[in-house]
Write an enzyme that holds these catalytic residues in place. Structure first.
Site, PDB file in Angstrom:
ATOM      1  CG  HIS A  12      -1.929  -1.078   1.225  1.00  0.00           C
ATOM      2  ND1 HIS A  12      -2.893  -1.231   0.250  1.00  0.00           N
ATOM      3  CD2 HIS A  12      -2.115  -2.109   2.090  1.00  0.00           C
ATOM      4  CE1 HIS A  12      -3.631  -2.293   0.524  1.00  0.00           C
ATOM      5  NE2 HIS A  12      -3.170  -2.852   1.629  1.00  0.00           N
ATOM      6  CG  HIS A 113      -6.324  -4.333   7.220  1.00  0.00           C
ATOM      7  ND1 HIS A 113      -6.472  -5.127   6.104  1.00  0.00           N
ATOM      8  CD2 HIS A 113      -7.528  -3.744   7.415  1.00  0.00           C
ATOM      9  CE1 HIS A 113      -7.722  -5.026   5.662  1.00  0.00           C
ATOM     10  NE2 HIS A 113      -8.375  -4.189   6.444  1.00  0.00           N
TER      11      HIS A 113
END
Length: 123
Positions: A12, A113
């Site tokens: 990410h 996450h």
């Protein structure tokens, strides 16, 4: 750094993207090993990794539901969405640019996450 945080960064984080177009998504998804099979959706966060880490504490984050954290300030992001068809490579993605808050899960002060399906409310 722990493995979960390294995995978060691999999936990410891209500090200074070379572009935000479909070609960027096609290249990055392959480079970051998310094309076997083609991942449906993935968001890359741009900027400073310390600012992302700060979402895990009160410098740039606030509690959100289910133990998640929401950033106080927006981040430049590029979301790559699979165009559909076969989940096997070659994968083709469409890029969506945005400047928005992010929602993450943290462990021991590190992001582990990204909540992909968080849609910020309209101002």
């Amino acid at each position: 750094q722990n493995d979960a945080y390294r995995g978060f960064l691999r999936k990410h984080y891209d500090p200074s993207p070379t572009g935000h177009d479909d070609r960027y998504c096609n290249t990055m998804m392959e480079r970051r090993n998310m094309t076997r099979p083609c991942k449906d959706t993935n968001t890359f966060i741009h900027g400073n990794s310390d600012d992302i880490r700060a979402v895990c504490d009160d410098r740039n984050g606030e509690p959100y539901r289910n133990g998640l954290r929401r950033s106080r300030s927006p981040f430049q992001v590029t979301t790559c969405r699979h165009r559909g068809g076969s989940p096997r490579p070659p994968c083709r993605y469409r890029a969506f640019r945005a400047n928005r808050v992010i929602v993450i899960r943290c462990r021991d002060g590190f992001p582990i996450h990204l909540e992909e399906n968080f849609i910020p409310p309209r101002p």
